[in-house]
Motif scaffolding. Structure first.
Motif, PDB file in Angstrom:
ATOM      1  N   MET A   1       8.365  21.161   9.660  1.00 23.14           N
ATOM      2  CA  MET A   1       8.226  19.706   9.602  1.00 23.14           C
ATOM      3  C   MET A   1       9.311  19.119   8.717  1.00 23.14           C
ATOM      4  O   MET A   1       9.654  19.703   7.685  1.00 23.14           O
ATOM      5  N   PRO A   2       9.775  17.927   9.048  1.00 17.98           N
ATOM      6  CA  PRO A   2       9.647  17.276  10.347  1.00 17.98           C
ATOM      7  C   PRO A   2      10.798  17.672  11.257  1.00 17.98           C
ATOM      8  O   PRO A   2      11.779  18.270  10.815  1.00 17.98           O
TER       9      PRO A   2
ATOM     10  N   CYS B   1       7.679   7.020   8.368  1.00 17.06           N
ATOM     11  CA  CYS B   1       7.156   7.847   9.455  1.00 17.06           C
ATOM     12  C   CYS B   1       8.194   8.883   9.851  1.00 17.06           C
ATOM     13  O   CYS B   1       9.342   8.534  10.140  1.00 17.06           O
ATOM     14  N   GLN B   2       7.790  10.159   9.878  1.00 20.38           N
ATOM     15  CA  GLN B   2       8.695  11.246  10.229  1.00 20.38           C
ATOM     16  C   GLN B   2       8.440  11.695  11.675  1.00 20.38           C
ATOM     17  O   GLN B   2       7.296  11.772  12.117  1.00 20.38           O
ATOM     18  N   GLN B   3       9.513  11.972  12.390  1.00 18.17           N
ATOM     19  CA  GLN B   3       9.530  12.469  13.771  1.00 18.17           C
ATOM     20  C   GLN B   3       8.693  11.630  14.725  1.00 18.17           C
ATOM     21  O   GLN B   3       8.286  12.080  15.788  1.00 18.17           O
TER      22      GLN B   3
ATOM     23  N   ASP C   1       5.669  10.513  14.622  1.00 19.16           N
ATOM     24  CA  ASP C   1       4.212  10.638  14.727  1.00 19.16           C
ATOM     25  C   ASP C   1       3.528  11.134  13.458  1.00 19.16           C
ATOM     26  O   ASP C   1       2.315  11.384  13.462  1.00 19.16           O
ATOM     27  N   THR C   2       4.284  11.284  12.354  1.00 19.81           N
ATOM     28  CA  THR C   2       3.700  11.842  11.134  1.00 19.81           C
ATOM     29  C   THR C   2       4.063  10.976   9.933  1.00 19.81           C
ATOM     30  O   THR C   2       5.247  10.828   9.606  1.00 19.81           O
TER      31      THR C   2
ATOM     32  N   ASP D   1       4.846   9.970   6.281  1.00 21.40           N
ATOM     33  CA  ASP D   1       5.432  10.736   5.188  1.00 21.40           C
ATOM     34  C   ASP D   1       4.419  10.875   4.046  1.00 21.40           C
ATOM     35  O   ASP D   1       3.753   9.907   3.691  1.00 21.40           O
TER      36      ASP D   1
ATOM     37  N   CYS E   1       2.746   4.721  12.174  1.00 24.86           N
ATOM     38  CA  CYS E   1       3.886   5.153  12.987  1.00 24.86           C
ATOM     39  C   CYS E   1       4.059   4.286  14.225  1.00 24.86           C
ATOM     40  O   CYS E   1       5.159   4.224  14.797  1.00 24.86           O
TER      41      CYS E   1
ATOM     42  N   LYS F   1      12.226  15.352  20.218  1.00 21.80           N
ATOM     43  CA  LYS F   1      12.231  16.105  18.977  1.00 21.80           C
ATOM     44  C   LYS F   1      13.114  17.335  19.177  1.00 21.80           C
ATOM     45  O   LYS F   1      12.884  18.129  20.094  1.00 21.80           O
TER      46      LYS F   1
END
Length: 362
Positions: free
Chosen positions: A215-216, A235-237, A239-240, A242, A251, A260
């Protein structure tokens, strides 16, 4: 102190210089790779001159290189240094006979460069209004179909709220005037290109570190409107949230990646392939250079990948070149890709100090 420790870990993890080992590389059937030049220390971004000169930015003592294949045999028989003493001039872009070079806080230009390869002109300042931070301070640059020079400004950290002056993509006129923001929420893009036909800008973005091995993910993104926000640092990638900066955020408020690319692969240079030498399935595909991880238990990246598209939809994500590392030891790190007019493809490698040429013959 925390940032200094992170940077020290990065430097300690960076592999030492290595020579090209083409016998270790694997490509799809019919593809071949050869050394175009092995005389380009710390080779980074590639751009093409109007007369066939291959210009390469570098992290080598502030130098910019010009490669000439005067025999037209697929090998650069002359390597010249056309600029030196610049601050990390990794980015190069060519327009109307002039070579533009990024130098952290500055953009400079070498006028009429292809007519002065043996006596290059003194770099002329375009702008010195860019941030001076070295952390994500080096810059991939390119001219867009609108004639403007696109310049990223990376976040000056692994993870932080970069504020309005960092973590974005900007553009300016060729004379340095009219600078404006294009997109926000970008941690550090070191590669972008415009899709033929749609003229939409696509870019790679490196995900943050210190969230574990998986991740990520790095991102492949597409800009659909000016001012779009791609999530960093909240928000990372796509859908996640931080763990440090995502509290109270969603997100859904940010543009997710089109694809991705994988955690810590260090996706850098990318170009759309429009040549006729490769099989038809490569027409319109994105070729991505993945520099490779430095802080993962098992290495990832260290390869060149193909992203096949149908419009803006991803059809596949497959290797074009692998083998730059074996048994957790790397001898090469791809940085940029650049198609040539004959349909072959150049790949820069800053670890081996080389540029390779990929060809296809059934």
């Amino acid at each position: 102190m925390r940032m200094k420790l992170w940077w020290l870990l990065y430097l300690l993890a960076a592999p030492a210089f290595a020579a090209p080992q083409l016998d270790q590389l694997t490509l799809p059937k019919g593809f071949h790779v050869a050394v175009y030049s092995d005389q380009v220390p710390k080779a980074r971004e590639i751009t093409l001159g109007a007369k066939g000169t291959v210009f390469v930015g570098s992290g080598d003592a502030g130098k910019v290189y010009a490669l000439t294949d005067s025999k037209h045999d697929g090998v650069a028989d002359k390597v010249r240094v056309v600029a030196s003493g610049l601050e990390s001039p990794i980015g190069v872009a060519f327009k109307n006979g002039d070579l533009y070079v990024s130098a952290v806080s500055r953009i400079v230009v070498l006028r009429d460069i292809e007519n002065h390869l043996d006596d290059p002109p003194k770099p002329e300042l375009i702008t010195d209004k860019l941030p001076t931070e070295m952390h994500h301070g080096t810059k991939f640059i390119a001219f867009g179909p609108d004639g403007k020079l696109y310049v990223p400004i990376g976040a000056p950290c692994n993870i932080c709220d970069p504020g309005p002056d960092h973590g974005k993509l900007t553009r300016m006129n060729a004379d340095g005037s009219g600078m404006e923001d294009v997109a926000h929420g970008i941690r550090n893009t070191v590669g972008f290109d415009w899709q033929p036909g749609t003229r939409k800008l696509w870019f790679t973005d490196n995900g943050r570190d210190m969230m574990g091995d998986d991740m990520p993910s790095d991102e492949l993104n597409r800009i659909t409107r000016i001012g779009e926000h791609f999530g960093f640092p909240y928000c990372q990638q796509g859908d996640t949230l931080d763990p440090e900066f995502g509290k109270g955020k969603s997100c859904k408020d940010y543009t997710p990646p089109v694809l991705k690319l994988g955690a810590h692969v260090a996706s850098l240079g990318m170009r759309f392939y429009e040549g006729k030498q490769f099989p038809a399935s490569y027409k319109g595909a994105i070729i991505v250079a993945e520099h490779g991880s430095w802080n993962r238990t098992k290495k990832s990246g260290y390869r060149v990948m193909t992203v096949r598209l149908q419009g803006s939809k991803v059809l596949s994500y497959e290797p074009l070149i692998t083998g730059f590392e074996q048994d957790e030891r790397a001898w090469g790190r791809p940085v940029d890709v650049q198609p040539l007019p004959d349909g072959s493809l150049l790949v820069s490698d800053d670890l081996a100090g080389a540029v390779y040429r990929v060809t296809y013959k059934p």
